[in-house]
Design an enzyme around this catalytic site. Structure first.
Site, PDB file in Angstrom:
ATOM      1  N   GLY A  74       4.835   4.747  -3.792  1.00 44.33           N
ATOM      2  CA  GLY A  74       6.010   4.926  -2.799  1.00 44.33           C
ATOM      3  C   GLY A  74       6.003   3.594  -2.285  1.00 44.33           C
ATOM      4  O   GLY A  74       7.468   3.225  -1.777  1.00 44.33           O
ATOM      5  N   ASN A 163       3.269  10.810   8.084  1.00 44.97           N
ATOM      6  CA  ASN A 163       1.825  10.790   7.281  1.00 44.97           C
ATOM      7  C   ASN A 163       0.622  10.951   8.199  1.00 44.97           C
ATOM      8  O   ASN A 163      -0.377  11.315   7.680  1.00 44.97           O
ATOM      9  CB  ASN A 163       1.776   9.372   6.465  1.00 44.97           C
ATOM     10  CG  ASN A 163       1.843   8.112   7.499  1.00 44.97           C
ATOM     11  OD1 ASN A 163       2.436   8.248   8.414  1.00 44.97           O
ATOM     12  ND2 ASN A 163       0.864   7.361   7.256  1.00 44.97           N
ATOM     13  N   GLN A 191       4.982  12.250   1.656  1.00 48.81           N
ATOM     14  CA  GLN A 191       4.227  13.305   2.293  1.00 48.81           C
ATOM     15  C   GLN A 191       4.749  14.692   2.127  1.00 48.81           C
ATOM     16  O   GLN A 191       4.021  15.892   2.337  1.00 48.81           O
ATOM     17  CB  GLN A 191       3.918  13.129   3.736  1.00 48.81           C
ATOM     18  CG  GLN A 191       2.693  11.778   3.887  1.00 48.81           C
ATOM     19  CD  GLN A 191       1.387  12.103   3.455  1.00 48.81           C
ATOM     20  OE1 GLN A 191       0.931  13.214   2.947  1.00 48.81           O
ATOM     21  NE2 GLN A 191       0.677  11.033   3.249  1.00 48.81           N
ATOM     22  N   SER A 211       5.518   9.190  -4.188  1.00 49.90           N
ATOM     23  CA  SER A 211       4.186   8.709  -4.875  1.00 49.90           C
ATOM     24  C   SER A 211       3.188   9.680  -5.420  1.00 49.90           C
ATOM     25  O   SER A 211       3.300  10.825  -5.076  1.00 49.90           O
ATOM     26  CB  SER A 211       3.455   7.879  -3.666  1.00 49.90           C
ATOM     27  OG  SER A 211       2.440   7.128  -4.310  1.00 49.90           O
ATOM     28  N   HIS A 213       0.018   9.666  -6.425  1.00 50.91           N
ATOM     29  CA  HIS A 213      -1.149  10.030  -6.060  1.00 50.91           C
ATOM     30  C   HIS A 213      -1.317  11.048  -4.734  1.00 50.91           C
ATOM     31  O   HIS A 213      -2.320  11.345  -4.565  1.00 50.91           O
ATOM     32  CB  HIS A 213      -2.093   8.791  -5.780  1.00 50.91           C
ATOM     33  CG  HIS A 213      -1.625   7.869  -4.568  1.00 50.91           C
ATOM     34  ND1 HIS A 213      -2.614   8.173  -3.419  1.00 50.91           N
ATOM     35  CD2 HIS A 213      -0.780   7.112  -4.013  1.00 50.91           C
ATOM     36  CE1 HIS A 213      -2.199   7.657  -2.520  1.00 50.91           C
ATOM     37  NE2 HIS A 213      -1.050   6.908  -2.738  1.00 50.91           N
ATOM     38  N   THR A 249       7.616  -2.771 -19.006  1.00 49.76           N
ATOM     39  CA  THR A 249       7.112  -1.718 -19.832  1.00 49.76           C
ATOM     40  C   THR A 249       6.800  -0.617 -19.084  1.00 49.76           C
ATOM     41  O   THR A 249       5.788  -0.781 -18.422  1.00 49.76           O
ATOM     42  CB  THR A 249       6.291  -2.034 -21.123  1.00 49.76           C
ATOM     43  OG1 THR A 249       6.828  -3.215 -21.850  1.00 49.76           O
ATOM     44  CG2 THR A 249       6.023  -0.996 -22.112  1.00 49.76           C
ATOM     45  N   CYS A 337      -3.641   3.581   4.910  1.00 51.00           N
ATOM     46  CA  CYS A 337      -3.155   2.340   5.103  1.00 51.00           C
ATOM     47  C   CYS A 337      -3.608   1.278   6.198  1.00 51.00           C
ATOM     48  O   CYS A 337      -3.436   0.229   6.281  1.00 51.00           O
ATOM     49  CB  CYS A 337      -1.540   2.331   4.849  1.00 51.00           C
ATOM     50  SG  CYS A 337      -0.785   3.253   6.171  1.00 51.00           S
TER      51      CYS A 337
END
Length: 392
Positions: A74, A163, A191, A211, A213, A249, A337
């Site tokens: 994200g 979040n 979220q 994102s 995860h 890549t 975060c």
């Protein structure tokens, strides 16, 4: 020390456990070691895997495959969208809120103060109410004033779901107001996706960050939706990958696993246990120990059904979190975060909480497939820990 099999993990807004099927997908895809850009059979197979995942993700949000750009998550997607739009279109001003994720706020700060993008004049914080929802009238007034001053293009950037407090922003209404003026809108949906229905065409947004995860994939994979016809200056220069917008890549195993996980979740009818039900349970069990305050909207139709942000009056959140951790419960004091910061949450301050209340607040966030009995067990342990806090 608490064993992992007895732990109740309630910090899914920070990150989620990697789903067993995702681990299987990654393990399988590690055998497909060809470079998707190579012009041979192994390269063609790898390219086909990446493009199949791109289509699955595009279908899940009613987008076209070419509108999906794979990223590392994200934060990269947010940076790619904001910096890419500003450099490509010469934006005059950026509008956001004070309750955004740091990857939005710090990028906006970079773009408006001392960066190479000197075409940006300033930024403005759009006011939010005590629930964390944008004040639509104030937003319209800001745009109208700016239009009268210089008729320049605005870049709006907001989160679909906050979040920390779980409040859902009225994205469609924000877009409708913006379309009366000139500008672009970037949405942080980290979220929100795939926990709520998102139709990018219906919403009319320009870019959107996601994102992996946050929904059972490993850290290090995500995507940016970019509306067809919108140009971006690449954040990472180099090769031709991702239609020339993200050199390097592709991470084939993670992309393959994320595409499959999105497909599984989009077609899974199992919904998260309601935030309202858990809140009522906590009120009943914990209300006798201390005063509780639910932060964010009390309208459970306008909040995500997997996040509760609760202030326990006169209780030290750090002490409470430690006591819960010792009992096998994982919660947080706010966004991961921002963990470790000694200042109160900017989100909680923006919606009107005092410093004392902000430091007495925890965030509870759970996954869709958690059994209700675990949440009930958590509620009873929480009540015990609150009582211990009061005795300290």
């Amino acid at each position: 020390m608490v064993r992992g099999d007895t732990m109740i993990y309630l910090d899914n807004a920070a990150t989620t456990k990697v789903a067993p099927k995702v681990i299987e997908d990654i393990t399988e895809a590690l055998h497909w070691y060809g470079n998707p850009s190579s012009a041979h059979e192994m390269g063609y197979k790898a390219r086909q895997i990446v493009e199949d995942a791109r289509k699955k993700i595009a279908d899940s949000i009613n987008a076209e495959p070419e509108e999906i750009i794979f990223t590392s998550g994200g934060s990269e997607a947010n940076n790619m969208a904001l910096k890419g739009i500003v450099e490509m279109y010469g934006i005059d001003s950026i509008l956001t809120t004070e309750i955004e994720h740091p990857s939005i706020l710090k990028t906006v700060q970079y773009l408006t103060f001392g960066s190479s993008f000197d075409m940006v004049d300033d930024k403005t914080y759009i006011p939010v109410d005590s629930t964390g929802r944008i004040d639509l009238k104030a937003f319209n007034d800001i745009l109208e004033k700016r239009y009268r001053c210089y008729c320049g293009a605005n870049l709006i950037t907001v989160s679909m779901v906050n979040n920390e407090i779980g409040t859902i922003q009225p994205i469609k209404e924000i877009v409708e107001i913006l379309h009366n003026y000139t500008g672009f809108i970037h949405v942080d949906a980290v979220q929100a996706f795939p926990h709520m229905k998102i139709d990018v065409k219906e919403l009319g947004i320009d870019t959107m960050a996601v994102s992996g995860h946050k929904f059972g994939c490993p850290k290090g994979v995500g995507f940016l939706y970019k509306r067809k016809g919108l140009d971006l200056e690449p954040l990472i220069h180099g090769g031709h990958q991702e239609n020339g917008l993200r050199a390097g890549t592709e991470n084939l195993p993670y992309i393959y696993a994320m595409g499959n996980q999105v497909e599984r979740l989009i077609y899974d009818d199992k919904k998260a246990i309601g935030a309202e039900a858990l809140w009522k349970t906590l009120e009943n069990l914990c209300g006798t120990h201390c005063e509780l305050q639910l932060n964010g909207t009390q309208d459970f139709y306008n909040r995500i059904d997997r996040i509760l942000n609760i202030t326990f009056k006169k209780i030290n959140a750090d002490v409470l979190i430690t006591l819960l951790s010792d009992r096998g419960i994982c919660v947080s004091a706010g966004a991961a975060c921002c963990s470790g910061e000694k200042t109160p949450s900017k989100v909680l301050k923006a919606i009107g909480l005092s410093d004392e209340d902000a430091f007495s607040t925890i965030r509870i966030s759970w996954e869709n497939n958690i059994e209700y009995e675990f949440l009930i067990r958590f509620a009873h342990i929480l009540a015990d820990c609150l009582n211990m806090c009061l005795l300290v």
